[in-house]
Design a protein around this motif. Structure first.
Motif, PDB file in Angstrom:
ATOM      1  N   CYS A  82       0.826  -1.217   0.000  1.00  0.00           N
ATOM      2  CA  CYS A  82       0.000   0.000   0.000  1.00  0.00           C
ATOM      3  C   CYS A  82       0.856   1.261   0.000  1.00  0.00           C
ATOM      4  N   LEU A  85       2.207   1.758  -3.506  1.00  0.00           N
ATOM      5  CA  LEU A  85       1.139   2.211  -4.395  1.00  0.00           C
ATOM      6  C   LEU A  85       0.775   3.673  -4.133  1.00  0.00           C
ATOM      7  N   SER A  89       1.042   6.447  -6.993  1.00  0.00           N
ATOM      8  CA  SER A  89      -0.180   7.135  -7.418  1.00  0.00           C
ATOM      9  C   SER A  89      -0.118   8.637  -7.147  1.00  0.00           C
ATOM     10  N   CYS A 107      -5.496  -2.874  -5.486  1.00  0.00           N
ATOM     11  CA  CYS A 107      -5.968  -2.012  -4.390  1.00  0.00           C
ATOM     12  C   CYS A 107      -7.314  -2.480  -3.855  1.00  0.00           C
ATOM     13  N   ALA A 129      -5.310   1.945   0.319  1.00  0.00           N
ATOM     14  CA  ALA A 129      -5.774   1.286  -0.905  1.00  0.00           C
ATOM     15  C   ALA A 129      -6.863   2.119  -1.584  1.00  0.00           C
ATOM     16  N   CYS A 132      -5.434   5.369  -3.107  1.00  0.00           N
ATOM     17  CA  CYS A 132      -4.741   5.077  -4.367  1.00  0.00           C
ATOM     18  C   CYS A 132      -5.741   4.952  -5.511  1.00  0.00           C
ATOM     19  N   CYS A 156     -15.377   1.425  -2.425  1.00  0.00           N
ATOM     20  CA  CYS A 156     -14.092   1.874  -1.844  1.00  0.00           C
ATOM     21  C   CYS A 156     -14.114   3.374  -1.571  1.00  0.00           C
TER      22      CYS A 156
END
Length: 282
Positions: A82, A85, A89, A107, A129, A132, A156
């Motif tokens: 994470c 990422l 990102s 993610c 996550a 991202c 999410c």
């Protein structure tokens, strides 16, 4: 439990730990418990070269097994994934490549694995996550996303809006939702507002001292109101609160907020609403 047994079986297979080796390890651990208060410096002195090699190989495999245990995978490896990422990102030029390399799917796998877990580590993995995913969805055309990923992405993002500990994450999630809700798809808008209860999640996210967050929420409402079932039904069923909110924002000094509020009220006055239309849920 069964999940840990599957993970342990997979790890044992990966490091080449046979059933015979597992039995030897159990026997050695039992022997160590019995002899934990004894010290014999000559214990391994008279072992043959083959026996010494076997003992060292078994010790090495046991060390590998400890490193790959399930809690290590969940608590450390996933956290590192994470963090990487998030760093990637954060750079605009990498976001297209992340989509091509299925980072969004990764993610979401991390998010849903920790969806129902409690604790600071699970919360942090969930938020990183989701953040991202939000950053990626801000920068790309949502049409490029996998169709099967859109609805999980919505979940999410709404979860991030609801529980994020940093206002930047909330704002990024709102911008990503605005990008998704701008798509010419009533199904997506209904999923956001009705099925995922996103209308009330957005209402609860208004901030007294954060104009950008308030503007992004109103822009999301405006996009949802272009679909009668997604926006208009929600707006009219909660008109004592929601219409009043939009009306109050007309007096705001921020032009972006004013435009969004005016657009919501303009859409509201452009249709006729029958109280029997739509659902009764919030």
């Amino acid at each position: 439990n069964q999940e840990n047994e599957k993970i342990n079986a997979f790890v044992n297979d990966e490091i080449g730990l046979s059933e015979t080796d597992q039995i030897r390890l159990k026997q050695r651990e039992e022997q160590r418990r019995k002899e934990r208060y004894q010290f014999d410096p000559n214990k391994y002195k008279y072992q043959s070269a083959t026996e010494q090699l076997q003992r060292r190989t078994l010790s090495h495999k046991n060390t590998q097994r400890v490193k790959y245990r399930s809690f290590e995978l969940e608590e450390k490896l996933q956290m590192k994934i994470c963090q990487v990422l998030m760093m990637m990102s954060a750079e605009y030029e990498f976001r297209g490549s992340l989509v091509q390399q299925k980072a969004v799917r990764l993610c979401m796998d991390l998010f849903f694995q920790h969806k129902h877990k409690v604790g600071n580590n699970s919360l942090e993995v969930r938020q990183m996550a989701s953040a991202c995913v939000a950053r990626i969805c801000i920068s790309i055309n949502p049409v490029l996303l996998n169709v099967n990923d859109v609805k999980p992405i919505i979940e999410c993002l709404l979860r991030l809006v609801d529980e994020a500990q940093h206002q930047l994450y909330v704002y990024e999630a709102l911008l990503a939702l605005c990008n998704l809700s701008s798509m010419d798809s009533d199904d997506i808008k209904i999923d956001i507002a009705v099925h995922k209860k996103g209308w009330s999640v957005l209402r609860n996210a208004f901030e007294d001292d954060h104009d950008l967050i308030n503007a992004a929420i109103l822009e999301n409402w405006c996009n949802l109101c272009t679909c009668f079932e997604a926006g208009m039904v929600k707006l009219f069923r909660n008109k004592e609160v929601d219409v009043q909110i939009a009306t109050l924002f007309l007096k705001h000094d921020h032009r972006r907020i004013q435009r969004a509020a005016v657009s919501i009220l303009a859409l509201a006055t452009s249709v006729e609403y029958d109280g029997n239309d739509g659902d009764d849920g919030d």
